[in-house]
Motif scaffolding. Sequence first.
Motif, mmCIF file in Angstrom:
data_model
loop_
_atom_site.group_PDB
_atom_site.id
_atom_site.type_symbol
_atom_site.label_atom_id
_atom_site.label_comp_id
_atom_site.label_asym_id
_atom_site.label_seq_id
_atom_site.Cartn_x
_atom_site.Cartn_y
_atom_site.Cartn_z
ATOM 1 N N TYR A 51 -10.438 -4.285 -0.666
ATOM 2 C CA TYR A 51 -9.914 -3.436 -1.490
ATOM 3 C C TYR A 51 -8.950 -2.506 -0.898
ATOM 4 C CZ TYR A 51 -14.093 -0.751 0.220
ATOM 5 O OH TYR A 51 -14.530 0.148 0.898
ATOM 6 N N PRO A 52 -8.164 -1.532 -1.367
ATOM 7 C CA PRO A 52 -7.408 -0.379 -0.876
ATOM 8 C C PRO A 52 -8.247 0.535 -0.186
ATOM 9 C CG PRO A 52 -6.771 -0.802 -3.292
ATOM 10 C CD PRO A 52 -8.015 -1.488 -2.962
ATOM 11 N N TRP A 53 -7.566 1.383 0.783
ATOM 12 C CA TRP A 53 -6.009 1.276 1.116
ATOM 13 C C TRP A 53 -5.944 0.086 2.402
ATOM 14 C CZ3 TRP A 53 -2.923 3.023 -2.193
ATOM 15 C CH2 TRP A 53 -3.080 4.052 -2.827
ATOM 16 N N ASP A 54 -4.838 -0.639 2.344
ATOM 17 C CA ASP A 54 -4.677 -1.234 3.739
ATOM 18 C C ASP A 54 -4.009 -0.499 4.649
ATOM 19 O OD1 ASP A 54 -5.961 -3.676 2.735
ATOM 20 O OD2 ASP A 54 -3.998 -4.605 2.364
ATOM 21 N N TYR A 55 -3.324 0.550 4.535
ATOM 22 C CA TYR A 55 -2.277 1.204 5.369
ATOM 23 C C TYR A 55 -2.956 2.637 5.938
ATOM 24 C CZ TYR A 55 -1.620 5.367 2.178
ATOM 25 O OH TYR A 55 -1.716 6.373 1.558
ATOM 26 N N HIS A 56 -4.280 3.072 5.416
ATOM 27 C CA HIS A 56 -4.658 4.129 5.750
ATOM 28 C C HIS A 56 -6.480 4.175 5.515
ATOM 29 C CE1 HIS A 56 -5.617 8.659 5.773
ATOM 30 N NE2 HIS A 56 -4.613 8.395 6.334
ATOM 31 N N LEU A 116 -18.011 -14.244 -1.810
ATOM 32 C CA LEU A 116 -17.232 -13.802 -0.599
ATOM 33 C C LEU A 116 -17.845 -12.462 -0.221
ATOM 34 C CD1 LEU A 116 -13.493 -14.126 -2.458
ATOM 35 C CD2 LEU A 116 -14.435 -15.539 -0.587
ATOM 36 N N THR A 117 -17.300 -11.793 0.685
ATOM 37 C CA THR A 117 -17.732 -10.551 1.155
ATOM 38 C C THR A 117 -16.725 -9.379 0.959
ATOM 39 O OG1 THR A 117 -18.858 -11.731 3.045
ATOM 40 C CG2 THR A 117 -18.463 -9.392 3.276
ATOM 41 N N VAL A 118 -17.235 -8.140 0.521
ATOM 42 C CA VAL A 118 -16.434 -7.224 0.394
ATOM 43 C C VAL A 118 -16.121 -6.336 1.549
ATOM 44 C CG1 VAL A 118 -16.231 -4.852 -0.854
ATOM 45 C CG2 VAL A 118 -17.417 -6.606 -2.179
ATOM 46 N N THR A 119 -14.987 -5.980 1.644
ATOM 47 C CA THR A 119 -14.204 -5.196 2.622
ATOM 48 C C THR A 119 -13.305 -4.255 2.560
ATOM 49 O OG1 THR A 119 -13.509 -5.502 5.090
ATOM 50 C CG2 THR A 119 -12.346 -7.128 3.712
ATOM 51 N N ASN A 120 -13.300 -3.308 3.121
ATOM 52 C CA ASN A 120 -11.922 -2.079 2.914
ATOM 53 C C ASN A 120 -10.810 -2.780 3.819
ATOM 54 O OD1 ASN A 120 -10.664 0.110 4.699
ATOM 55 N ND2 ASN A 120 -10.880 0.637 2.444
ATOM 56 N N THR A 140 0.916 -2.134 6.500
ATOM 57 C CA THR A 140 1.723 -1.458 5.781
ATOM 58 C C THR A 140 2.916 -2.043 4.990
ATOM 59 O OG1 THR A 140 3.389 -1.180 7.535
ATOM 60 C CG2 THR A 140 1.643 0.504 7.609
ATOM 61 N N GLY A 141 3.165 -1.667 3.891
ATOM 62 C CA GLY A 141 4.082 -2.538 3.175
ATOM 63 C C GLY A 141 3.458 -3.454 2.407
ATOM 64 N N CYS A 142 2.308 -3.620 2.052
ATOM 65 C CA CYS A 142 1.747 -4.687 1.250
ATOM 66 C C CYS A 142 1.790 -4.480 -0.543
ATOM 67 C CB CYS A 142 0.284 -5.122 1.701
ATOM 68 S SG CYS A 142 -0.924 -3.784 1.128
ATOM 69 N N ILE A 143 1.536 -5.484 -1.037
ATOM 70 C CA ILE A 143 1.550 -5.681 -2.253
ATOM 71 C C ILE A 143 0.541 -4.794 -2.822
ATOM 72 C CG2 ILE A 143 0.553 -7.764 -2.711
ATOM 73 C CD1 ILE A 143 2.192 -8.177 -5.248
ATOM 74 N N GLN A 144 -0.783 -5.041 -2.464
ATOM 75 C CA GLN A 144 -1.810 -4.379 -3.034
ATOM 76 C C GLN A 144 -1.766 -2.559 -2.967
ATOM 77 O OE1 GLN A 144 -6.115 -5.382 -1.620
ATOM 78 N NE2 GLN A 144 -5.460 -3.510 -0.289
ATOM 79 N N ASP A 145 -1.481 -2.212 -2.125
ATOM 80 C CA ASP A 145 -1.187 -0.583 -1.928
ATOM 81 C C ASP A 145 -0.122 -0.246 -2.645
ATOM 82 O OD1 ASP A 145 -3.334 -0.699 0.190
ATOM 83 O OD2 ASP A 145 -2.243 -0.125 1.799
#
Length: 277
Positions: free
Chosen positions: A128-133, A156-160, A168-173
């Motif tokens: 789950y977001p964010w990936d960049y920060h 599955l396992t939940v992770t930030n 950076t620059g990913c579709i999710q974010d």
Amino acid sequence: TTPDEENEPEIRLPANMHGNEHIGTEITLYFLRHLLTNYASNPQVQDLIDNKEIWILPTINPDGKVANTRRNANNVDLNRDYGYFWDGWGGSPGPCSQIENKVMVQHLDENDISLEYNYHSVAQYVNYPWDYHYADPPDSQHIIDLSQVYADSANLTVTNGYDWYQVTGCIQDYTIGTSGALAWTIETLEPSSSSAIDQICYNNRDALMDICERAGWGIEGVVKDSVTSNPLYARVEFMNPDRVDIYTDPNLGDFHKMIEQGTYDLRISANEYAPKT
């Protein structure tokens, strides 16, 4: 407005952004087949199809898939090319520079997406977001709760994202940052045996059924011109408590925000109109 456009929450399921991660294609096609073959006999499937708009995109990097390479034909990692906190990673020459991502961005602009899962391998995470920060978005607790629902169904396992590794620059974010839709990256194993592939597809099918019906849980409405009743493209701001803002569908003026139960102060604004609270 297109003839089949309706006031419904919209769900988007892109897969195979990395061409050598083929399991996402299998998961999305398996889910599609489940919807098509069970519509007449399964009330849950029937309700989902009748009351949601579902975009299933099994392969969004076709050149990479054919070549069995992570990157596209231009040697760019598509999941580093999106224009939200883009930083030139993955060989990307500029924000949203690749045709595959331009199409996805246009699609997001033209539709009121509420929920998105994009599929990758070879870990076992609901990312789950964010990936960049390192900071979580304002909706974080609701996002984490929904992450756990999916994880429990899919084993599955939940992770930030940032806690796992920074991207950076990913579709999710990009999806959550520019549209306010709730977006996740699903990471599964990439097995070679048909039985193992089937089990992963089965698990993710159940997870999608659990979550997709919740795409209509939250706040929804339609923004129109008070005189002409024409639909408006508008921004829906969550003033208190703070949540990620969303936008109406440019064709119908409808909006749908997956959000936890509570009381919210909203402000609606559109170009050339006075804001409404």
